[in-house]
Design an enzyme around this catalytic site. Structure first.
Site, PDB file in Angstrom:
ATOM      1  N   PHE D 166      80.261  -6.146  20.700  1.00 25.60           N
ATOM      2  CA  PHE D 166      79.882  -4.824  21.191  1.00 25.60           C
ATOM      3  C   PHE D 166      78.370  -4.724  21.193  1.00 25.60           C
ATOM      4  O   PHE D 166      77.729  -5.031  20.186  1.00 25.60           O
ATOM      5  CB  PHE D 166      80.447  -3.704  20.312  1.00 25.60           C
ATOM      6  CG  PHE D 166      81.929  -3.547  20.414  1.00 25.60           C
ATOM      7  CD1 PHE D 166      82.527  -3.273  21.648  1.00 25.60           C
ATOM      8  CD2 PHE D 166      82.741  -3.657  19.296  1.00 25.60           C
ATOM      9  CE1 PHE D 166      83.904  -3.119  21.753  1.00 25.60           C
ATOM     10  CE2 PHE D 166      84.119  -3.501  19.396  1.00 25.60           C
ATOM     11  CZ  PHE D 166      84.702  -3.242  20.628  1.00 25.60           C
ATOM     12  N   LYS D 167      77.840  -4.288  22.305  1.00 21.59           N
ATOM     13  CA  LYS D 167      76.436  -3.899  22.331  1.00 21.59           C
ATOM     14  C   LYS D 167      76.439  -2.387  22.183  1.00 21.59           C
ATOM     15  O   LYS D 167      76.733  -1.653  23.129  1.00 21.59           O
ATOM     16  CB  LYS D 167      75.778  -4.334  23.641  1.00 21.59           C
ATOM     17  CG  LYS D 167      74.315  -3.969  23.722  1.00 21.59           C
ATOM     18  CD  LYS D 167      73.602  -4.728  24.847  1.00 21.59           C
ATOM     19  CE  LYS D 167      72.108  -4.580  24.720  1.00 21.59           C
ATOM     20  NZ  LYS D 167      71.556  -3.570  25.632  1.00 21.59           N
ATOM     21  N   GLN D 168      76.165  -1.928  20.989  1.00 24.11           N
ATOM     22  CA  GLN D 168      76.344  -0.535  20.614  1.00 24.11           C
ATOM     23  C   GLN D 168      75.051   0.242  20.808  1.00 24.11           C
ATOM     24  O   GLN D 168      74.084   0.028  20.077  1.00 24.11           O
ATOM     25  CB  GLN D 168      76.819  -0.492  19.152  1.00 24.11           C
ATOM     26  CG  GLN D 168      77.105   0.872  18.627  1.00 24.11           C
ATOM     27  CD  GLN D 168      77.947   1.682  19.577  1.00 24.11           C
ATOM     28  OE1 GLN D 168      79.050   1.300  19.925  1.00 24.11           O
ATOM     29  NE2 GLN D 168      77.408   2.786  20.061  1.00 24.11           N
ATOM     30  N   MET D 212      70.506  -7.056  20.560  1.00 24.47           N
ATOM     31  CA  MET D 212      70.470  -7.500  21.943  1.00 24.47           C
ATOM     32  C   MET D 212      69.669  -6.443  22.683  1.00 24.47           C
ATOM     33  O   MET D 212      70.202  -5.440  23.139  1.00 24.47           O
ATOM     34  CB  MET D 212      71.885  -7.627  22.518  1.00 24.47           C
ATOM     35  CG  MET D 212      71.899  -8.237  23.915  1.00 24.47           C
ATOM     36  SD  MET D 212      73.580  -8.462  24.577  1.00 24.47           S
ATOM     37  CE  MET D 212      74.072 -10.001  23.794  1.00 24.47           C
TER      38      MET D 212
END
Lengths: 316, 316, 316, 316
Positions: D166-168, D212
């Site tokens: 997950f890119k949260q 990220m």
């Protein structure tokens, strides 16, 4: 018609304290105002977005203004947010503020289908015609969805005598601040910035005159403004850097964190946000504690921060 | 706790008349209410979006409710829009409406960062706890940016006894209306639709019980509802088709056209929209005249339309 | 540099047919184009919003343009929607359309943080520099969130020679159409309107030259344009009124209804909308049938409507 | 089906270099990738929002992926943003990335009228069915206007095997990160955060596995992750605080500042943003210099920062 208020320095935007059941907590509000007097801020602004002005009735608004003015006495100018979607209603709320002893009003336009800059100009013009208080023009597209161009803002300062200050919060703020300063060739008014002081260093370097924002340690912003006036930009940068983790944490969406800090500072009784506003997020209190420990280790938060705390010249 | 109001039939949403200088025109408002009594509508709704409720102060709101209730007497239930961004404030405005003699309130939720359906549910629940009037739940994403799911709406009708009607305006309306009707297996409440009756035929065919909307010829909508009750869908369709050019013209963004029609009908003095709302667009009055001539040629608009006008059984 | 295409009359915006599994259905697309040739429309526009241009890859776009140009031959100018969020990309897609034999491109600007009219102007200017096809400037704030002022549009027509037509869809359309016509004192270009012809009567009365829109019975719009050219506004109004229930039904949000009509007309195989677009809503097919029965009772939809159908001079 | 890429550590989101005339600058792109190899990051992500993916054609996209893969060789996994408004198109772009040698794709859903979580689920499901690369699910409401609930995200990780990270970026990030970690009782995937590392300290304290994001000094983020892994939260906080003025400055709206830093670092030739994107704001270069001087005084930016620079153990 010119302002008796000097819009330079630090004007904290205050939260409106509520009790757990959502009722106005005027006792805490009184303490909050007196705490600001004690800190020596240049004025305070109540009933802005942070003050949950959109969740109170007009009657509550009246009670809040009265309480603030009474607590401040002659020691602190009270600026009142009076923005309303109707022009006449903004004027009426502004007149009410004037009658109750406020020192100035803060006004922002609303999004309106088919809106254009002429209509925004007329909005300010008509509000101004109804009263004599100075007007802080708030430029905060994030909450209003209204873009005000530099030419419109310059026209306002030239043609509406009550306009006494810009609260500049249209990101990126530094270039707009510079363009406004360069553009005010006739009448000049100070520019204060907000956004929780997130860009505070860059704003001061761009020529702003201080802050009108909700950061819960106004002492820090006062220290930055003082260093700036003393021609010590490195000192401004150092203070900014020291407190930036807290500034960043605090400006997250939602206002509960700021209320929680004022609760920790012993000023307000509850950090309750009025329904349906979001309360303190899970884990937020815990993380806040970590940040406070990092930035102000061992400091008694219920007392005003000293210059030593702000400047870091003594440990914590 | 059940509603004394039967939310079936036609409940016009009324404009709020203002004078050219923007002041409330309560004399016109009185005439407007009495005109509605004369038309024989089932109730009226004041201070909705069309009623520029977002441009009036609470004090003006109070004056407007009083005037409407006085003009209506026992002949017409007055529904009052009381939506406010704060839950307690909505409750307080609703209580004020109740005290002033309103028959019901219409409430819509507001967009809120991090909003979710549980919070919207609590909003209605808390508003309801404060008063005993029936609540019309308005579902109008175009003005609120809030999507309410069918399960949420069904939960409201099951768990909040004051919920007495859905004003369904989430396009496309027909499937949502059907899903709501199919879903109300326990308690059933009527569904009225709005949007200026743009989808009026399709809404009635989907099972709605009538209209709560601002179309300036309620007689037309009454004719459609009557034909529907009389099991004459072709007649509903014929009326709809005859008046559709006017319905389409009238529902364009902006409310000035509706005010202009009520002015032409001799009911209100001015079609002024309160600043900063948009007034009548260029050429709009001219085009309105063309449409009126097409749809109601030679008809005296200051008198209620007759059944013959509505059904087209006599020329014009 | 002037357009070989005469942007007057009716230019249907075409759907892009997909198969049930979402793949491009070029066979149906071929039939659709040939059907348009048979109807005698003045041109067609492909790959607009209705054509789901935002859900296809560039390669599919290439295949679609090729198929359309091949099916149209010399009989029908193909206008290609080539809007892209990047200026150079819009130019490149436009060049691709030119190489593949398109007659014109349709271009709309995108919302961009800090956007201003100068940048929108530059967008069109840079796109135009790359190719020689005429450009239809689409003004559709509902899908783009971009407001283009009348002065900006007038500047475009004066300074960008390829600009050959305005597709005017900024509601309310009639005043903007009039202001544009009055403002084009130097070079004049035609104005077509869209929005499913919802305001078609008012648009033609305001001086528009026809339609560029997706209404699935272009014959109706052709009848209106013909009557307008023949100085018969009453006939325009009569046709508009007759078909308005269908026009209203069809312009509901979502494009599945239009695809369903073309399926019913025997032109495309499936009414599938590409995922994640919304397919036909529950009950929509049923309601569509009711409307078609009302507006075109007993008519074979697979054949072009006759003038008698359109003008209502023979039953159904 | 499980990912060969370990989504822990630092995965810079890369800008896409353009020349002054807007053409792709693949030479700079090559240098940028090699610089990342030199820094020792764990992977890079190209063609995200920061990479101006919405302003390139599919052909340019292909050239960019090829160039990145070639420059990276076996030393660096390349993650490619492949989000598209059409589900099949996202799948096709993802397949293209796979064929060209990418190591993973990053996918975010788009706003769609009537959207619901089931459709978002199907979006990921259908994209995944078409390829075998791991998928980074990007949750970034600020750019997508799509809210994805914790239950939806948990369903994705449980039911779509390719979901690998997950890119949260849904603010406030810390509580959502914690809720996701607590909720992944079956299969667990790492959570990376973005937003220019604005909340980097709080994110790591909440259990994220790294970054990220586009911050132009990945060395700093690597230092924070390393300190976190070494159980030195005070060191994480110290690094964060030291670089926070730069982090704040850099994450202002617009991407030109990041491009300018990479230009100053000698990696890309021009800081040009593709039209109609906003270029470097007035005074921004000047202010950037001030911040760099404060945070990294006297440091040669064209060389990787040393641990001493990051940790502040040697001056500047």
């Amino acid at each position: 018609m010119n302002s008796a208020v000097n819009f330079e320095g630090v004007f904290p935007i205050l939260v409106t304290p509520f009790m757990e059941d959502g009722q106005l907590d005027l006792e805490s509000f009184d303490r909050l105002i007196r705490f600001m007097v004690e800190l020596g801020v240049d004025g305070v602004t109540i009933l802005g977005v942070l003050g949950e002005s959109n969740r109170v009735t007009d009657r509550e608004r009246e009670r809040a203004v009265k309480a603030a003015v009474a607590a401040a006495g002659a020691k602190l100018p009270i600026v009142v947010g009076t923005s309303h979607r109707g022009t006449l209603a903004t004027r009426e709320l502004s007149q009410m503020a004037e009658e109750l002893g406020a020192a100035a009003v803060m006004v922002t336009p609303s999004q309106e289908p088919g809106h254009n800059e002429e209509r925004i100009y007329q909005y300010y013009r008509q509000v101004a015609e109804g009263m004599s208080l100075p007007i802080v023009v708030q430029d905060h597209p994030a909450s209003t969805q209204v873009q005000m161009s530099v030419p419109l803002l310059l026209r306002l300062v030239e043609e509406v005598p009550q306009v006494a200050c810009f609260k500049q919060e249209s990101v990126p703020t530094p270039p707009k601040t510079r363009l406004l300063i360069e553009g005010m060739t006739q009448r000049k008014v100070p520019i204060l910035t907000g956004l929780g002081a997130l860009y505070g260093l860059f704003d001061l370097l761009s020529g702003s005159s201080g802050f009108m924002t909700g950061f819960a340690f106004p002492e820090v912003l006062m220290g930055m403004v003082k260093a700036m006036r003393g021609q010590q930009p490195e000192q401004v940068a150092a203070i900014y850097q020291r407190f930036l983790p807290l500034i960043v944490f605090e400006q997250q969406p939602g206002i509960a964190v700021r209320k929680e800090i004022f609760r920790l500072r012993g000023v307000i009784t509850s950090s309750a946000v009025r329904h349906p506003g979001a309360g303190l997020q899970p884990f937020a209190a815990e993380q806040l504690q970590i940040i406070l420990n990092q930035v102000l280790p061992g400091v008694d938060l219920t007392k005003p921060l000293t210059a030593a705390h702000v400047n870091g010249t003594e440990p914590g």
